[in-house]
Design a protein around this motif. Structure first.
Motif, PDB file in Angstrom:
ATOM      1  N   GLY A  85       2.879  -1.171   4.350  1.00  0.00           N
ATOM      2  CA  GLY A  85       2.902   0.260   4.050  1.00  0.00           C
ATOM      3  C   GLY A  85       4.333   0.744   3.844  1.00  0.00           C
ATOM      4  O   GLY A  85       4.893   0.633   2.757  1.00  0.00           O
TER       5      GLY A  85
ATOM      6  N   ASN B  64       0.875  -1.176   0.000  1.00  0.00           N
ATOM      7  CA  ASN B  64       0.000   0.000   0.000  1.00  0.00           C
ATOM      8  C   ASN B  64       0.911   1.224   0.000  1.00  0.00           C
ATOM      9  O   ASN B  64       1.529   1.533   1.015  1.00  0.00           O
ATOM     10  CB  ASN B  64      -0.887  -0.045   1.261  1.00  0.00           C
TER      11      ASN B  64
ATOM     12  N   LYS C   8       0.171   4.271  -0.223  1.00  0.00           N
ATOM     13  CA  LYS C   8      -0.430   5.444   0.423  1.00  0.00           C
ATOM     14  C   LYS C   8      -0.212   6.704  -0.428  1.00  0.00           C
ATOM     15  O   LYS C   8      -0.296   6.639  -1.643  1.00  0.00           O
ATOM     16  CB  LYS C   8       0.116   5.578   1.846  1.00  0.00           C
TER      17      LYS C   8
ATOM     18  N   GLY D  96       2.422   1.938  10.963  1.00  0.00           N
ATOM     19  CA  GLY D  96       3.384   3.040  10.844  1.00  0.00           C
ATOM     20  C   GLY D  96       4.054   3.415  12.151  1.00  0.00           C
ATOM     21  O   GLY D  96       4.694   4.461  12.243  1.00  0.00           O
TER      22      GLY D  96
ATOM     23  N   VAL E 285       4.971  -4.412   9.135  1.00  0.00           N
ATOM     24  CA  VAL E 285       5.631  -5.615   8.607  1.00  0.00           C
ATOM     25  C   VAL E 285       6.931  -5.178   7.932  1.00  0.00           C
ATOM     26  O   VAL E 285       6.954  -4.221   7.158  1.00  0.00           O
ATOM     27  CB  VAL E 285       4.722  -6.356   7.596  1.00  0.00           C
TER      28      VAL E 285
HETATM   29  P1  PGA Z   1       2.822   0.093   7.777  1.00  0.00           P
HETATM   30  O1  PGA Z   1       1.381   0.319   7.125  1.00  0.00           O
HETATM   31  O2  PGA Z   1       3.388  -1.171   7.161  1.00  0.00           O
HETATM   32  O3  PGA Z   1       3.611   1.314   7.408  1.00  0.00           O
HETATM   33  O4  PGA Z   1       2.637  -0.052   9.242  1.00  0.00           O
HETATM   34  C1  PGA Z   1       0.526  -0.765   6.910  1.00  0.00           C
HETATM   35  C2  PGA Z   1      -0.773  -0.283   6.305  1.00  0.00           C
HETATM   36  O5  PGA Z   1      -1.265   0.786   6.679  1.00  0.00           O
HETATM   37  O6  PGA Z   1      -1.345  -0.975   5.438  1.00  0.00           O
END
Ligand code: PGA
Length: 255
Positions: A237, A9, A11, A176, A217
Motif C-alpha cells: 500500500g 495497491n 488505494k 498502514g 511492506v
Molecule cells: P500498507 O497497505 O502497505 O500501507 O500497509 C497494504 C494493503 O492494504 O494492501
C-alpha cells in the motif's frame, strides 16, 4: 517455479495524470526484473484508463489491476463498476475483499466470493484478500478465522481457474500501521492457506497458487518476507506510492 508478484495497491491516491507518471517511472525496474517478477499496479478507477494507455503505448511489462469490481454484467447500480468495464481496459487482476472494503463498505465473505467468481468469469484474475484483526490474533484464533475466509471466499471456483488464483494475506493490524507481522508469523499463515487450498482443490493447485503477504511492506523488510517458502510476493500500500519506495521492493523479489 511460482513467479513472484509485487502488486501496488494505490488505494484512494493519485489523479489520472499522477498515476500515468508513476506507472511510467516504474517501467525501468519492471523491465529489469522481467521474467523473474510480475509487477502489478492497482490505481483507483478514475486512473485505470490513463495507466492502461501508458502500459499499451510503452509496451510496458507492468500489469494492470483494479481495486474492486461489482459482479453484475450491467444495470442500475449507481456508483459500481462492471467486469466488462475493467476487462475492456486490459485489466489483468482485480483485488477483492481487501480489509478496508470489508471494514468500511460492509463486504462479507459471500460478497467476496461472488466478486472473485465474476472476475474469473471475465477472464481476469482475482487477488483475494484475507486477514485477521488484532483481537482475533490475541485470542489465538487466526488460523480458524483465515480458514473461514478462504473456504467461503473460494467456494465454487473451478479448479482450472484456481490454478491462476492469487491470495493476499494481510493481517489487519499490520496494514498502514508500520507494524508488520514477523516473517515467521506471515509464513505460518501463508503455509496454512496453501494447505487449505490443497484441501479445497488439490496439490497441483496448491503448488501453483501465489500467496502474497501485505501489511507495511517496505524496502527494508521486503526481502525477509520473500525468503519464506510460502510467500510469493507482496501486496503493497503506502510504499507503492513512490518509485523510490516501490522499486527496491520489486528488486528484492528477484530470486
Ligand atoms: P500498507 O497497505 O502497505 O500501507 O500497509 C497494504 C494493503 O492494504 O494492501
Amino acid at each position: 517455479m511460482r513467479k513472484k508478484m509485487v502488486a501496488g495497491n494505490w488505494k484512494m491516491y493519485k489523479t489520472a495524470g499522477e498515476a500515468a507518471i508513476l506507472v511510467q517511472n516504474l517501467e525501468d525496474v519492471a523491465r529489469d526484473v522481467l521474467g523473474d517478477v510480475e509487477v502489478v499496479v492497482a490505481p483507483p478507477f478514475t486512473a485505470l484508463h490513463s495507466v492502461s494507455t501508458v502500459i499499451a503505448l510503452d509496451k510496458s511489462p507492468i500489469r494492470l489491476g483494479a481495486q474492486d469490481m461489482f459482479w453484475e454484467e450491467e444495470g442500475a447500480y449507481t456508483g459500481e463498476i462492471a467486469p466488462r468495464m475493467l476487462s475492456d481496459l486490459e485489466t489483468s487482476y482485480v483485488i477483492v475483499g481487501h480489509s478496508e472494503r470489508r471494514a468500511y463498505f460492509g463486504e462479507t465473505d459471500e460478497i467476496v466470493n461472488r466478486k472473485a467468481r465474476a472476475v474469473f468469469a471475465h477472464g481476469m484474475t482475482p487477488i483475494v484478500c484475507c486477514g485477521e484483526s488484532i483481537e482475533t490474533r490475541e485470542a489465538g484464533a487466526e488460523a480458524d478465522f483465515i480458514a473461514g475466509q478462504i473456504r467461503a471466499g473460494l467456494a465454487g471456483i473451478e479448479t482450472m481457474d484456481a490454478m491462476k488464483l492469487v491470495i493476499a494475506y494481510e493481517p489487519i493490524w499490520a496494514i498502514g500501521t508500520g507494524k508488520t507481522a514477523s516473517p515467521e508469523q506471515a509464513e505460518e499463515v501463508c503455509a496454512h492457506i496453501r494447505a487449505l487450498v490443497c484441501e479445497i482443490f488439490d496439490d497441483v493447485v496448491a503448488a501453483r497458487v501465489r500467496i502474497l503477504y501485505g501489511g507495511s511492506v517496505k524496502p527494508e523488510n521486503a526481502a525477509l518476507f520473500f525468503a519464506q517458502p510460502d510467500i510469493d510476493g507482496a501486496l503493497v500500500g503506502g510504499a507503492a506510492l513512490s518509485v523510490e519506495a516501490f522499486a527496491p521492493i520489486v528488486v528484492a523479489a528477484r530470486p
